[in-house]
Scaffold this active site. Structure first.
Site, PDB file in Angstrom:
ATOM      1  N   GLY A 131      38.968 -17.453  -1.209  1.00  0.00           N
ATOM      2  CA  GLY A 131      37.540 -17.220  -1.032  1.00  0.00           C
ATOM      3  C   GLY A 131      36.964 -16.421  -2.187  1.00  0.00           C
ATOM      4  O   GLY A 131      35.939 -16.780  -2.767  1.00  0.00           O
ATOM      5  N   ILE A 153      47.911 -11.445   2.479  1.00  0.00           N
ATOM      6  CA  ILE A 153      49.171 -11.408   3.226  1.00  0.00           C
ATOM      7  C   ILE A 153      49.656 -12.840   3.497  1.00  0.00           C
ATOM      8  O   ILE A 153      50.836 -13.057   3.732  1.00  0.00           O
ATOM      9  CB  ILE A 153      49.046 -10.641   4.560  1.00  0.00           C
ATOM     10  CG1 ILE A 153      48.010 -11.285   5.502  1.00  0.00           C
ATOM     11  CG2 ILE A 153      48.751  -9.184   4.331  1.00  0.00           C
ATOM     12  CD1 ILE A 153      48.113 -10.792   6.943  1.00  0.00           C
ATOM     13  N   ASP A 154      48.727 -13.817   3.471  1.00  0.00           N
ATOM     14  CA  ASP A 154      49.070 -15.197   3.846  1.00  0.00           C
ATOM     15  C   ASP A 154      49.923 -15.912   2.790  1.00  0.00           C
ATOM     16  O   ASP A 154      50.539 -16.937   3.085  1.00  0.00           O
ATOM     17  CB  ASP A 154      47.790 -16.017   4.066  1.00  0.00           C
ATOM     18  CG  ASP A 154      46.868 -15.390   5.090  1.00  0.00           C
ATOM     19  OD1 ASP A 154      47.371 -14.657   5.960  1.00  0.00           O
ATOM     20  OD2 ASP A 154      45.648 -15.632   5.025  1.00  0.00           O
ATOM     21  N   GLU A 249      49.669 -18.685  13.549  1.00  0.00           N
ATOM     22  CA  GLU A 249      48.400 -18.886  14.263  1.00  0.00           C
ATOM     23  C   GLU A 249      47.781 -20.259  13.991  1.00  0.00           C
ATOM     24  O   GLU A 249      47.014 -20.770  14.794  1.00  0.00           O
ATOM     25  CB  GLU A 249      47.398 -17.785  13.898  1.00  0.00           C
ATOM     26  CG  GLU A 249      47.038 -17.755  12.406  1.00  0.00           C
ATOM     27  CD  GLU A 249      46.114 -16.616  12.007  1.00  0.00           C
ATOM     28  OE1 GLU A 249      45.680 -15.847  12.882  1.00  0.00           O
ATOM     29  OE2 GLU A 249      45.826 -16.507  10.797  1.00  0.00           O
ATOM     30  N   ARG A 293      56.872 -15.515  27.738  1.00  0.00           N
ATOM     31  CA  ARG A 293      55.749 -14.605  27.450  1.00  0.00           C
ATOM     32  C   ARG A 293      55.332 -14.729  25.992  1.00  0.00           C
ATOM     33  O   ARG A 293      56.155 -15.034  25.135  1.00  0.00           O
ATOM     34  CB  ARG A 293      56.153 -13.155  27.694  1.00  0.00           C
ATOM     35  CG  ARG A 293      56.561 -12.819  29.099  1.00  0.00           C
ATOM     36  CD  ARG A 293      55.332 -12.729  30.008  1.00  0.00           C
ATOM     37  NE  ARG A 293      55.763 -12.334  31.338  1.00  0.00           N
ATOM     38  CZ  ARG A 293      55.929 -11.078  31.724  1.00  0.00           C
ATOM     39  NH1 ARG A 293      55.698 -10.094  30.887  1.00  0.00           N
ATOM     40  NH2 ARG A 293      56.336 -10.822  32.944  1.00  0.00           N
ATOM     41  N   ILE A 300      48.093  -5.778  12.827  1.00  0.00           N
ATOM     42  CA  ILE A 300      49.196  -4.862  12.481  1.00  0.00           C
ATOM     43  C   ILE A 300      49.888  -5.373  11.211  1.00  0.00           C
ATOM     44  O   ILE A 300      50.368  -4.601  10.388  1.00  0.00           O
ATOM     45  CB  ILE A 300      50.181  -4.772  13.668  1.00  0.00           C
ATOM     46  CG1 ILE A 300      49.507  -3.975  14.781  1.00  0.00           C
ATOM     47  CG2 ILE A 300      51.521  -4.161  13.277  1.00  0.00           C
ATOM     48  CD1 ILE A 300      50.208  -4.031  16.107  1.00  0.00           C
TER      49      ILE A 300
END
Ligand code: F6P
Length: 376
Positions: A131, A153-154, A249, A293, A300
């Site tokens: 970006g 971080i990606d 994600e 779960r 974080i």
């Protein structure tokens, strides 16, 4: 889009460079302060004057610059976040402003150019991801001199094999996966950990492999939920009564869509991904009958002290940005290719992202030791 800029004014020692600024793309990232420190110290020791631009591109839009001294950048090497602030809502080409009850986008690029002219900025150092580099390419086309530093971080910036911040995020994510083992094995559960990374699976892949996750789901490899459930069942059958799943994600089921948590219409990148972890846990529980779960690690991964490896990388990139400025080699992005420091044209990077190649060597290694990617 957002910026954390700095400006360098020529104080008579450096050749050709008068000013430059940092633009920090959308958000904070471990190692950002280490880059600000490296550029500022190298530049000041080279006889340049440095000015920090607050809150990234927002500071350029709002004309918020402040001189940086040695004291400002002292003792920040190990500090997370950014001393200059960040903002993910300030793309000069499409700046969201409130009009009545809705947001409208305004082109404020001329305002940015004018502020740079008024501040006598000769060149800018922009620190960011795709970006930021797209925004930078736009400003270069309008006459600004820019040097880029790859931050996210990606680890998804095109043209460099590594961005600073990624190693810290992977360490944090791996630690979370390591810790989740305790509950997973004690309670004989499937534990799903949803990790960041936007449209690239680098964080989940690297953290997953580092912590021995049994299943790793990434956007580059659409998954079959039945295959994932079968892996968990099979492990139980062989006496392993728990399964750890690292899911990016951006991962999506075969033929399905990515999971969107929310839309931020004030941001140039409005989509916030999220929800795939819960989907995987719910479905696996339903199909396999094993208690499952999900946890979402979230921001974080972006916080805290940068790892020594990120501090080194940030210093290496920051110094190279200074070298480029000093040599008058503008409009280039500092990169690492085949382990070597170098640079490429910012225009080459704008609008592209670097995803995980499905035949990546680490994917092959993980598959060879029995890790499932949910594809077969
Ligand atoms: O690009 C870094 C990143 O942390 C992504 O991994 C994540 O999808 C996104 O930013 C989250 O953005 P925000 O902090 O605006 O929610």
């Amino acid at each position: 889009m957002c910026v954390t800029p700095a400006v360098i004014k020529d104080t008579g020692y450096g050749e050709g460079i008068k000013t430059h600024r940092y633009l920090d793309r959308w958000e904070d990232c471990p190692g950002l302060n280490a880059v600000i420190r490296a550029v500022t110290k190298s530049a000041m020791n080279g006889g340049l004057e440095v000015v920090g631009i607050e809150d990234g591109y927002l500071g350029l839009i709002e004309n918020r610059f402040r001189p940086l001294s040695n004291t400002d950048v002292s003792d920040i090497l190990t500090r997370g976040g950014t001393i200059l602030g960040a903002c993910n809502k300030a793309d000069p080409a499409a700046y969201a402003v409130r009009q009545g009850d809705k947001w409208v986008q305004k082109d404020v690029r001329d305002q940015v150019i004018e502020h740079c002219r008024q501040g006598e900025l000769d060149a800018l150092v922009v620190i960011g991801g795709d970006g930021t580099m797209s925004g930078a390419a736009d400003l270069i086309a309008r006459g600004l001199k820019i040097v880029g530093v790859p931050k996210t971080i990606d680890n998804d910036l095109y043209g460099t094999e590594i961005t600073f911040g990624h190693n810290t995020a992977v360490s944090t994510a791996a630690e979370a996966l390591d810790r989740i083992h305790t509950t997973a094995s004690s309670h004989h559960r499937v534990m799903v950990v949803e990790l960041m990374g936007r449209y690239a699976g680098w964080i989940a892949l690297n953290a997953g492999i580092a912590s021995g996750a049994d299943v790793i789901l990434i956007p580059e490899i659409p998954f079959d939920i039945n295959v994932v459930a079968e892996k968990c069942t099979q492990r139980s059958r062989f006496g392993k009564r728990f399964t750890i799943i690292a899911v990016a994600e951006g991962a999506a089921p075969k033929g399905g869509e990515q999971f969107v948590d929310s839309i931020d219409e004030t941001s140039p990148d409005p989509i916030r991904l999220g929800g795939v972890g819960k989907f995987v846990a719910d479905k696996v529980g339903e199909i396999s009958g094993i208690e499952s779960r999900a946890i979402v690690l979230g921001h974080i991964q972006r916080g805290g002290t940068p790892t020594p490896s990120d501090r080194l990388l940030a210093t290496r990139f920051g110094y190279h940005a200074y070298e480029l400025l000093e040599a008058g080699r503008f409009n280039r992005l500092a990169v690492i290719q085949n382990g070597h420091t170098g640079s490429i044209e910012i225009s080459q990077v704008a609008g592209k992202i670097r995803t995980v190649p499905p035949d990546d060597r680490m994917i092959r290694a993980a598959k060879a030791i029995g890790t499932s990617f949910g594809d077969c």
